[in-house]
Design an enzyme around this catalytic site. Structure first.
Site, short mmCIF file in Angstrom:
data_model
loop_
_atom_site.label_atom_id
_atom_site.label_comp_id
_atom_site.label_asym_id
_atom_site.label_seq_id
_atom_site.Cartn_x
_atom_site.Cartn_y
_atom_site.Cartn_z
N LYS A 22 -15.78 -1.99 3.71
CA LYS A 22 -15.31 -2.26 2.16
C LYS A 22 -16.20 -2.89 1.20
CE LYS A 22 -10.46 -3.60 4.06
NZ LYS A 22 -9.79 -4.68 4.65
N GLU A 45 0.84 -1.21 0.08
CA GLU A 45 -0.03 -0.10 0.17
C GLU A 45 0.89 1.11 -0.10
OE1 GLU A 45 -3.26 0.03 2.78
OE2 GLU A 45 -3.74 -2.01 2.17
P1 PGA Z 1 -6.49 -6.23 2.35
O1 PGA Z 1 -5.91 -5.45 3.65
O2 PGA Z 1 -7.01 -5.52 1.49
O3 PGA Z 1 -5.17 -6.97 1.80
O4 PGA Z 1 -7.40 -7.18 2.95
C1 PGA Z 1 -6.53 -4.32 4.01
C2 PGA Z 1 -6.96 -4.20 5.47
O5 PGA Z 1 -6.62 -5.37 6.00
O6 PGA Z 1 -7.47 -3.19 6.07
ZN ZN Z 2 -7.59 -4.80 7.90
#
Ligand code: PGA
Ligand code: ZN
Length: 418
Positions: A330, A203
């Site tokens: 998400k 990221e």
């Molecule tokens: P991921 O990580 O998109 O790989 O699940 C992001 C998070 O855990 O917030």
């Molecule tokens: Zn997370």
């Protein structure tokens, strides 16, 4: 009212060099919008499942099956329909894709289609997406900005997945980013001087070659100070522990140490007292509800559920009282914008803070900045202040902020005092 005249999917590429789905929708008035599904690396067990091919090609992550589902299943069901709301579209999407769950056509396909539809409704109304997602915002989300990455996003060099800063005293988003960028640079300089910078994590954060979590935290605190800011006053720290990733045979394995759940929570609580930590995400294994309760009661930081809640409204309603204090949201964990919004509503009902989040596998898609603004999230988490797929979202938030006359950021999340 929007009548759909075309819907198609294509294979595009994400920030890890993996294929993902972009969906494009066309309306009767000739407007076209598109959106791209992101992908996680440390996914929760209860997440909606993305449809990928499996097999030897591209590590099993190719999306030819999902593309076929679009042309064979979704296209015939959705082209020609007229919808009045996101809810109506998402219902049609799920009914076409399979009963009750988005998984038969894949949450990657439904996420991209649902988000593309949000953009289409906005275009038809002649407004920005954030404007159709809720009432006129009175605040903007306060950013969590990654400084170091670890866990599944950096070959597990350090166990903890995300070390982020959280601007506390900045009075506007624009200043918040200046401060975060200064900290990012300062931490980079410190790591480089020690020969401890191993590159860039998924990221965009530094990939630190440090021995343990405390050393990483200590370096960030030094970086905050070197940037001329006061730790805990101007800048706080948010952690995503993503603890399921290092839970093995009943224990938390961190470097050369092994902890029971009780010991690990005690360790986190003392870390949260020793450092200016504002929030701690997924402190323990996603199934360990009792340990989440211990974390809430012992840690001075706000306890956030990501893999623990998976943006699932039902799960958010059902988890035990006092086991979580904020929800990560998400869209692709649940599959549609409507269901993710239901998760926001369910979270608010339970008094949880709201953190809208991108994934570790991302693209130039900026929908998440609109969702966080329209839903008036407390925080937005998209990764670091580097790399195009991350800055695309922050830069969109800056544009939204300008359009809204530089609104103040949401209050810093505080412990609800359960
Ligand atoms: P991921 O990580 O998109 O790989 O699940 C992001 C998070 O855990 O917030
Ligand atoms: Zn997370």
């Amino acid at each position: 009212m929007v009548t759909i005249t075309d819907i198609r999917a294509r294979r595009v590429w994400d920030s890890r060099g993996l294929p993902t789905i972009e969906v494009e929708i066309r309306s009767e008035t000739g407007k076209t919008t598109r959106a791209i599904a992101p992908a996680g690396a440390s996914t929760g067990r209860r997440e909606a499942v993305a449809l990928v091919d499996g097999g030897p090609v591209l590590g099993g992550k190719d999306v030819t099956h999902a593309l076929r589902q679009m042309s064979d299943v979704l296209y015939p069901a959705l082209v020609g329909i007229t919808v009045e709301s996101q809810k109506q579209f998402d219902r049609a999407l799920l009914e076409a894709g399979g009963p009750e769950s988005s998984s038969p056509v894949g949450a990657n396909t439904t996420t991209a289609a649902s988000l593309a539809m949000t953009h289409l409704f906005a275009q038809e109304a002649g407004v920005a997406p954030w404007q159709i997602l809720g009432d006129t915002p009175t605040t903007l989300p306060r950013p969590q900005i990654q400084i170091m990455g670890g866990g599944a996003h950096a070959a597990h060099r350090v166990a903890v997945q995300d070390f982020m800063v959280h601007p506390l005293s900045a009075t506007c988003i624009s200043d918040a980013f200046i401060q975060a960028a200064e900290v990012y640079r300062a931490v980079g300089d410190i790591l480089a001087a020690r020969g401890h910078n191993s590159g860039v994590a998924d990221e965009g954060g530094h990939w630190p070659d440090v021995s343990d979590t405390e050393e990483a935290l200590d370096t960030i605190v030094q970086g905050i100070t070197r940037a001329g800011l006061k730790p805990g006053v101007d800048m706080g720290i948010c952690l995503d522990i993503a603890a399921t990733q290092f839970y093995k045979d009943g224990h938390y394995v961190v470097g050369d140490k092994t902890y029971t759940a009780k010991e690990w929570v005690t360790e986190l609580a003392s870390m949260s007292s020793a450092f200016p930590i504002v929030s701690v995400e997924d402190p323990v294994h996603e199934d360990h509800e009792q340990a989440m309760v211990w974390a809430v009661s012992q840690c001075p930081a706000v306890i956030v559920g990501d893999d623990y809640l998976v943006t699932n409204p039902k799960r958010i309603e059902e988890v035990p009282n006092g086991s979580v204090e904020a929800a990560l949201i998400k869209v692709n964990q649940i599959g549609t914008v409507t269901e993710a919004h239901d998760a926001v509503v369910a979270s608010r009902k339970r008094g949880l803070g709201i953190i809208v989040s991108a994934r570790s596998g991302e693209t130039e898609d900026v929908s998440v900045a609109h969702l966080a603004t329209g839903w008036q999230a407390d925080m937005l988490k998209v990764g670091s202040i580097t790399r195009g797929e991350r800055t695309a979202k922050w830069n969109e938030l800056l544009r939204i902020s300008e359009a809204l006359g530089n609104l103040p950021m949401a209050d810093v999340l505080s412990k609800p005092g359960l």
